[in-house]
Design an enzyme around this catalytic site. Sequence first.
Site, PDB file in Angstrom:
ATOM      1  CG  HIS A  61      58.780  69.907  21.633  1.00  0.00           C
ATOM      2  ND1 HIS A  61      58.295  71.152  21.307  1.00  0.00           N
ATOM      3  CD2 HIS A  61      58.890  69.896  22.983  1.00  0.00           C
ATOM      4  CE1 HIS A  61      58.131  71.878  22.398  1.00  0.00           C
ATOM      5  NE2 HIS A  61      58.487  71.129  23.439  1.00  0.00           N
ATOM      6  CD  GLU A  96      58.371  71.036  17.746  1.00  0.00           C
ATOM      7  OE1 GLU A  96      58.724  71.657  18.770  1.00  0.00           O
ATOM      8  OE2 GLU A  96      57.423  70.231  17.754  1.00  0.00           O
ATOM      9  CB  CYS A 136      54.697  71.415  24.372  1.00  0.00           C
ATOM     10  SG  CYS A 136      55.740  71.569  25.846  1.00  0.00           S
TER      11      CYS A 136
END
Length: 381
Positions: A331, A333, A246
């Site tokens: 993202h 994650e 990001c």
Amino acid sequence: MQARLLLEDGTLFKGLGFGAEGQSAGEVVFNTGITGYQEVLSDPSYCGQIVTMTYPLIGNYGITRDDFESISPSIQGFVVRRHEPVPSNWRAEYTLDRLLKEYGIIGISEIDTRMLTRILRHHGTMKGILTTGSERIEELQERLGATPLMRDQVARTSTKSIFSSPGEKERIVLVDFGAKSGILRELTKRGCDVVVVPQDTTAEEIRRLKPDGIQLSNGPGDPKDVPHAVTMIKELLGEYPIFGICLGHQLFALACGADTSKLKFGHRGGNHPVKELETNRCYITSQNHGYTVLEESVKGTKLAVTHINNNDRTIEGLKHTEYPAFSVQYHPEAAPGPYDSSYLFDQFLEMIRQHKRNHPQKPRQAQLAESLRGELQYAQK
């Protein structure tokens, strides 16, 4: 409790307030996620923003400690169509209303979030002011015009001191530009020895920690507001494997000579389709950013585009053509969102192992002794 949201173009929304009382200004944005409002609230990348949820029912499953992505929320306000004050979920520990009250965040419900989203999509994100008071519109407009958008969000959300999450495998220095807890979770569950450092850590200070690789985290705001991070990345590029996420992706691009610009209304939600160019495969990704790497600026650099957004064709991934370094705009994650892209952490660790095979280092025990000395020196500083 009555509440109002005034946009800088003069549009006024009247609704019911929940959470804290008072007045708050920020950049009004929207998130298209169906679930994950707690992760959205606690994502440091929303620092300085008033977040609108497009899904109409928010608060229905309450708040639980396990779903936080930071110690405390950083948003300026929360806008929903319907606020559910009584959650129904066995995991719920308390209500959304209580969370907002605890952290002084104003919420507004019972407004037309579809209309608000259409305005932001058509005109772009804009400043807004939330209030539960009875101020005249003229007073609110004057206050809004005099309130600049935040430019120091990274410094506000980054850790102020170094800390570690010990592991037995690769040592990763995670540079915290406003990192979500999910990044740390993904690294630690793979056995990594993670050292988290503040956003203004220098290249020399990172070298003292003897990392095997460097993780550049997500974070809020304009990447050009943190030039010291660009300098740090330039100095370490080629010396250690680097993985940016990001804001970390945008900083990596700037360090390699590319440029960034602001998107009209950004990408925020858990359902953004991203195409991996090498495999021609589409991944559904979690995203939260208002800036992008300009495609034309990549030409002439030593960067190659690896992923693109299937909605608007913006760049979603880059890799360095000479050094072990890559980044993604989305993202991996998740939290909230799909875990389709978590394989990128494994890719990063394999890149580190390949780099170590190509550049043999001192025995691990000697490295750890040097790392400990480096940490002590840094902590004393």
